[in-house]
Enzyme design. Sequence first.
Site, mmCIF file in Angstrom:
data_model
loop_
_atom_site.group_PDB
_atom_site.id
_atom_site.type_symbol
_atom_site.label_atom_id
_atom_site.label_comp_id
_atom_site.label_asym_id
_atom_site.label_seq_id
_atom_site.Cartn_x
_atom_site.Cartn_y
_atom_site.Cartn_z
ATOM 1 N N SER A 8 8.119 6.012 -14.280
ATOM 2 C CA SER A 8 8.918 5.543 -13.142
ATOM 3 C C SER A 8 10.240 4.939 -13.641
ATOM 4 O O SER A 8 11.015 5.630 -14.288
ATOM 5 C CB SER A 8 8.096 4.559 -12.306
ATOM 6 N N ASP A 63 4.405 12.138 -4.077
ATOM 7 C CA ASP A 63 4.946 10.842 -4.496
ATOM 8 C C ASP A 63 5.925 10.328 -3.442
ATOM 9 O O ASP A 63 6.974 10.932 -3.229
ATOM 10 C CB ASP A 63 5.659 11.015 -5.850
ATOM 11 N N HIS A 118 2.393 8.779 -6.850
ATOM 12 C CA HIS A 118 3.352 8.171 -7.770
ATOM 13 C C HIS A 118 2.688 7.713 -9.064
ATOM 14 O O HIS A 118 3.263 7.844 -10.138
ATOM 15 C CB HIS A 118 4.057 6.996 -7.097
#
Length: 253
Positions: A102, A204, A234
């Site tokens: 991320s 996601d 995610h």
Amino acid sequence: MQQSVTVGSGADERRIAVLHREGKGPPVVWIGGFKSDMRATKASAIDSWADAQGRAFLRFDYSGHGESGGDFEQGTISRWLEEALAVMGQFLKERPILVGSSMGGWISLLAARHLLEKRPALAPAGIVLIAPATDMTEKLMWGRFPEDIRRAVEETGVYYRPSAYSEDPYPITRKLIEDGRRHLLLGKPIQTGCPVHILQGMEDPDVPWNHVLELVEHLPGDNVSLTLIKDGDHRLSRDEDLERLIGAIEAIA
């Protein structure tokens, strides 16, 4: 074994908690996400693999995260990038494989650029990115905020954003947004000097898969692989997702 690295001085000093597993290389470096920590599921899975394989593995918590010192609301991309580079500079002796999740995907790309320019002996041998939130402060936060939230950030300095991953909201500060603009990567070629493998869930909600396609378009000169996981979210922390992650690391290693 847990260790620490001190970054900054005076009022800006913070203690960064580090877990360093000795082993053969190239060392794998975990670079975590926004409000995540170095003992979370994916990092722990990599550590178990590294233990079984006798591989070197390095992970840490940004300031304001996990076991490190510092105030989360003082955090910026500049600050967390500085900490990542300080930890790598302290512990690495050879070119690593960076694994960025991320926000950590963005910081991995920024770190790779810095190392290529300033410390080529430690430039990454490979990069694995999980739902990379490149330019997230501008593209995935500010660009998505409605006008009333933008105004709140500008007037009060912080917006407490509800999170699907925590009972506590995530503070999004004006300092974070403004500093992020100093580090935007999309819009020009991104040089890494090494193979890149991206894992991305198509379900996601935080980092849309078309955002990751835009990143791929900006990696023109590198060996880039993209794995789209149709039912992936995610976190990508299911057993099958962790197997894909370990496989991607092994393929580069």
